[in-house]
Design a protein around this motif. Structure first.
Motif, mmCIF file in Angstrom:
data_model
loop_
_atom_site.group_PDB
_atom_site.id
_atom_site.type_symbol
_atom_site.label_atom_id
_atom_site.label_comp_id
_atom_site.label_asym_id
_atom_site.label_seq_id
_atom_site.Cartn_x
_atom_site.Cartn_y
_atom_site.Cartn_z
ATOM 1 N N GLY A 224 0.802 -1.223 0.000
ATOM 2 C CA GLY A 224 0.000 0.000 0.000
ATOM 3 C C GLY A 224 0.826 1.260 0.000
ATOM 4 O O GLY A 224 0.420 2.290 -0.543
ATOM 5 N N ARG A 225 2.010 1.179 0.594
ATOM 6 C CA ARG A 225 2.838 2.385 0.722
ATOM 7 C C ARG A 225 3.767 2.582 -0.461
ATOM 8 O O ARG A 225 3.874 3.681 -1.012
ATOM 9 C CB ARG A 225 3.652 2.279 2.012
ATOM 10 C CG ARG A 225 4.470 3.499 2.354
ATOM 11 C CD ARG A 225 5.238 3.285 3.650
ATOM 12 N NE ARG A 225 6.026 4.454 3.984
ATOM 13 C CZ ARG A 225 7.225 4.709 3.503
ATOM 14 N NH1 ARG A 225 7.780 3.842 2.658
ATOM 15 N NH2 ARG A 225 7.883 5.804 3.854
ATOM 16 N N SER A 226 4.466 1.523 -0.871
ATOM 17 C CA SER A 226 5.491 1.645 -1.910
ATOM 18 C C SER A 226 4.990 1.193 -3.275
ATOM 19 O O SER A 226 5.307 1.820 -4.291
ATOM 20 C CB SER A 226 6.729 0.826 -1.521
ATOM 21 O OG SER A 226 7.263 1.270 -0.294
ATOM 22 N N GLY A 227 4.227 0.087 -3.333
ATOM 23 C CA GLY A 227 3.730 -0.391 -4.623
ATOM 24 C C GLY A 227 2.866 0.644 -5.323
ATOM 25 O O GLY A 227 2.979 0.851 -6.539
ATOM 26 N N SER A 228 2.006 1.317 -4.562
ATOM 27 C CA SER A 228 1.173 2.360 -5.155
ATOM 28 C C SER A 228 2.024 3.535 -5.633
ATOM 29 O O SER A 228 1.732 4.147 -6.669
ATOM 30 C CB SER A 228 0.142 2.846 -4.137
ATOM 31 O OG SER A 228 0.784 3.360 -2.980
ATOM 32 N N ALA A 229 3.076 3.850 -4.871
ATOM 33 C CA ALA A 229 3.965 4.950 -5.277
ATOM 34 C C ALA A 229 4.681 4.625 -6.581
ATOM 35 O O ALA A 229 4.860 5.503 -7.446
ATOM 36 C CB ALA A 229 4.974 5.243 -4.172
ATOM 37 N N TYR A 230 5.092 3.366 -6.758
ATOM 38 C CA TYR A 230 5.745 2.976 -8.006
ATOM 39 C C TYR A 230 4.814 3.206 -9.195
ATOM 40 O O TYR A 230 5.216 3.770 -10.224
ATOM 41 C CB TYR A 230 6.145 1.498 -7.965
ATOM 42 C CG TYR A 230 7.189 1.160 -6.934
ATOM 43 C CD1 TYR A 230 7.918 2.153 -6.284
ATOM 44 C CD2 TYR A 230 7.455 -0.165 -6.593
ATOM 45 C CE1 TYR A 230 8.874 1.835 -5.346
ATOM 46 C CE2 TYR A 230 8.419 -0.490 -5.659
ATOM 47 C CZ TYR A 230 9.117 0.513 -5.029
ATOM 48 O OH TYR A 230 10.066 0.200 -4.102
ATOM 49 N N LEU A 263 15.122 -4.430 -6.454
ATOM 50 C CA LEU A 263 16.262 -4.857 -5.655
ATOM 51 C C LEU A 263 16.234 -4.247 -4.262
ATOM 52 O O LEU A 263 16.565 -4.917 -3.272
ATOM 53 C CB LEU A 263 17.567 -4.473 -6.370
ATOM 54 C CG LEU A 263 17.869 -5.230 -7.667
ATOM 55 C CD1 LEU A 263 19.130 -4.668 -8.324
ATOM 56 C CD2 LEU A 263 18.033 -6.716 -7.401
ATOM 57 N N ALA A 264 15.821 -2.985 -4.171
ATOM 58 C CA ALA A 264 15.727 -2.343 -2.857
ATOM 59 C C ALA A 264 14.685 -3.040 -1.983
ATOM 60 O O ALA A 264 14.896 -3.240 -0.782
ATOM 61 C CB ALA A 264 15.397 -0.859 -3.017
ATOM 62 N N LEU A 265 13.567 -3.421 -2.582
ATOM 63 C CA LEU A 265 12.545 -4.125 -1.811
ATOM 64 C C LEU A 265 13.021 -5.508 -1.380
ATOM 65 O O LEU A 265 12.704 -5.971 -0.279
ATOM 66 C CB LEU A 265 11.260 -4.253 -2.632
ATOM 67 C CG LEU A 265 10.312 -3.059 -2.645
ATOM 68 C CD1 LEU A 265 9.034 -3.412 -3.383
ATOM 69 C CD2 LEU A 265 9.978 -2.599 -1.238
ATOM 70 N N ILE A 266 13.764 -6.188 -2.264
ATOM 71 C CA ILE A 266 14.285 -7.519 -1.903
ATOM 72 C C ILE A 266 15.205 -7.430 -0.682
ATOM 73 O O ILE A 266 15.231 -8.335 0.161
ATOM 74 C CB ILE A 266 15.025 -8.140 -3.101
ATOM 75 C CG1 ILE A 266 14.022 -8.480 -4.222
ATOM 76 C CG2 ILE A 266 15.783 -9.392 -2.702
ATOM 77 C CD1 ILE A 266 14.670 -8.971 -5.490
ATOM 78 N N VAL A 267 15.954 -6.348 -0.581
ATOM 79 C CA VAL A 267 16.826 -6.157 0.574
ATOM 80 C C VAL A 267 16.030 -5.658 1.787
ATOM 81 O O VAL A 267 16.246 -6.115 2.928
ATOM 82 C CB VAL A 267 17.957 -5.168 0.233
ATOM 83 C CG1 VAL A 267 18.783 -4.825 1.472
ATOM 84 C CG2 VAL A 267 18.847 -5.740 -0.861
ATOM 85 N N PHE A 322 7.606 -11.892 -1.659
ATOM 86 C CA PHE A 322 6.621 -10.814 -1.574
ATOM 87 C C PHE A 322 7.177 -9.513 -2.154
ATOM 88 O O PHE A 322 6.455 -8.742 -2.801
ATOM 89 C CB PHE A 322 6.201 -10.597 -0.124
ATOM 90 C CG PHE A 322 5.481 -11.753 0.503
ATOM 91 C CD1 PHE A 322 4.908 -12.742 -0.284
ATOM 92 C CD2 PHE A 322 5.365 -11.862 1.874
ATOM 93 C CE1 PHE A 322 4.232 -13.819 0.277
ATOM 94 C CE2 PHE A 322 4.691 -12.932 2.454
ATOM 95 C CZ PHE A 322 4.130 -13.902 1.656
ATOM 96 N N ALA A 323 8.470 -9.269 -1.949
ATOM 97 C CA ALA A 323 9.087 -8.042 -2.456
ATOM 98 C C ALA A 323 9.072 -8.016 -3.983
ATOM 99 O O ALA A 323 8.760 -6.986 -4.599
ATOM 100 C CB ALA A 323 10.524 -7.930 -1.936
ATOM 101 N N VAL A 324 9.399 -9.143 -4.607
ATOM 102 C CA VAL A 324 9.377 -9.215 -6.077
ATOM 103 C C VAL A 324 7.958 -8.975 -6.600
ATOM 104 O O VAL A 324 7.756 -8.246 -7.575
ATOM 105 C CB VAL A 324 9.921 -10.570 -6.549
ATOM 106 C CG1 VAL A 324 9.730 -10.730 -8.050
ATOM 107 C CG2 VAL A 324 11.395 -10.708 -6.189
ATOM 108 N N ILE A 325 6.969 -9.572 -5.946
ATOM 109 C CA ILE A 325 5.576 -9.395 -6.375
ATOM 110 C C ILE A 325 5.170 -7.935 -6.289
ATOM 111 O O ILE A 325 4.626 -7.367 -7.246
ATOM 112 C CB ILE A 325 4.651 -10.270 -5.505
ATOM 113 C CG1 ILE A 325 4.895 -11.750 -5.780
ATOM 114 C CG2 ILE A 325 3.191 -9.918 -5.766
ATOM 115 C CD1 ILE A 325 4.161 -12.676 -4.834
ATOM 116 N N ILE A 326 5.438 -7.306 -5.154
ATOM 117 C CA ILE A 326 5.023 -5.913 -4.954
ATOM 118 C C ILE A 326 5.724 -4.986 -5.943
ATOM 119 O O ILE A 326 5.101 -4.118 -6.570
ATOM 120 C CB ILE A 326 5.311 -5.484 -3.507
ATOM 121 C CG1 ILE A 326 4.446 -6.291 -2.542
ATOM 122 C CG2 ILE A 326 5.064 -3.992 -3.325
ATOM 123 C CD1 ILE A 326 4.866 -6.162 -1.090
#
Length: 375
Positions: A224-230, A263-267, A322-326
């Motif tokens: 909700g916070r980052s995926g929508s921003a992307y 990559l940032a989300l994966i980390v 989950f990070a890759v999906i988002i």
């Protein structure tokens, strides 16, 4: 628009059923003309004449009203002949008559059967799925090329995304998981106190949070916070043609906008999950101490015995998936924007819904597979 002197507009019935149009048929007089048309006693004859020589002024609004009257009478099977209209007004009326918006709804689309609707919907979903697979393949190839040549990774964009989507998300994730730990322990306390099994609140809080609640809640918050921003950022860049400018400069949007974020989300997501684990367990520890008289040393001792390391590893291991999906869903929806600002909002909403849906689906798949393996 042609102008003359301003005067009232009238519609009256002349000799032998002739309709007399007089005055200024302009936008300013449309209200009174509409009232006269509604109350006008139309002749019963099949053919009659509309005498328009008395029209002293006419603009597009008046021409639209006159053409609407003629169209209405024609649909009733009556033939109307317009006489005496000035050449300039006649040209305006002819221009208006060519428009499909004058008293006409345009050609209606025939009603389609449910089978045709189902087929169109199915084909649309298949096409969207193929586009998603194509984007996934392009992203994977770009990732492999970046792994083989790390210098091509946009490290500045990666670090900026890591700070924005990881570090700055700590407060909201910590607060929510703390409350989740409090709620789980408090609700469990009501039942455990009845059976005198107070110490088992540690098992409930530890396994539930580390294995399921913390990774799932963290992923939902990040979606909700980052995926929508992307989706919003990339969509806005597409609307303003910044993506076309990047391609013109020879810069791949995938390397600049997608890979650093993913990559940032994966980390960041595994680290956020570990943080959520600690804060959530601390919240459960407070409730266990206040409601069930389980002291902090007793809680920690039981936690080491009851909560196996595999529960923690399973929860943290879900986070990169989950990070890759988002990341991919948010970026993909941003690239799918075709219209303006409204389309940006719509695809931003879609990105959040799809990300949360897929996260929950994959979490359920993990649960089923791990239960098969008895983990």
């Amino acid at each position: 628009m042609v102008r003359g002197r301003q005067q009232s507009a009238t519609l009256s019935l002349g000799a032998e059923g002739t309709i007399l149009c007089q005055g200024a048929w302009t936008l300013r007089r449309l209200d009174e003309l509409e009232r006269e048309v509604a109350a006008f006693p139309w002749p019963e004859a099949d053919e009659f004449v509309c005498e328009a020589s008395g029209i002293a002024d006419m603009d597009t609004g008046g021409a639209v009203l006159l053409q609407r009257i003629l169209n209405s009478l024609e649909r009733e099977g009556r033939h109307v002949t317009v006489h005496g209209l000035r050449p300039e007004f006649s040209g305006l009326l002819e221009l208006v008559s060519r428009s499909r918006t004058v008293g006409e709804s345009g050609p209606t689309t025939p009603a389609q059967s449910w089978l045709a609707t189902l087929g169109r919907l199915t084909w649309t979903r298949i096409d969207q799925g193929l586009c998603g697979l194509e984007f996934l393949g392009e992203s994977m190839m770009a990732f492999l090329r970046s792994v083989l040549a790390p210098r091509t990774i946009r490290w500045r964009a990666f670090l900026a995304s890591l700070q924005r989507d990881g570090f700055e998300a700590l407060p909201i994730i910590g607060l929510l998981t703390f409350l989740m730990g409090v709620v789980i322990a408090y609700q469990g306390a009501e039942q455990l106190r009845t059976f005198g099994a107070n110490i088992f609140v540690v098992d409930l809080v530890g396994i539930a949070l580390l294995r399921e609640i913390s990774p799932l809640v963290t992923a939902i918050l990040v979606a909700g916070r980052s995926g929508s921003a992307y989706a919003a950022q990339i969509g806005t860049m597409k609307v303003t043609e910044e993506l076309d400018a990047l391609r013109t400069l020879g810069i791949s949007p995938l390397h600049l906008l997608v890979l650093p974020r993913v990559l940032a989300l994966i980390v960041a997501l595994p680290l956020l999950t570990v943080f959520a684990d600690g804060i959530g367990v601390f919240g459960g520890m407070l409730i266990a101490s206040s409601e069930l008289q389980v002291s902090f040393p007793e809680f920690i001792s039981r936690f080491e015995e009851a909560v196996a390391l595999r529960h923690f590893l399973i929860g943290v291991g879900k986070a990169p998936v989950f990070a890759v999906i988002i990341g991919l869903v948010g970026c993909y929806q941003g690239f799918q924007i075709r219209g303006g600002v409204d389309d940006v909002g719509r695809h931003t909403t879609i990105s959040v819904v799809q990300s949360i849906f897929l996260v929950i689906v994959f979490d359920a798949i993990f649960s089923v597979v791990l239960s098969w393996w008895e983990l």
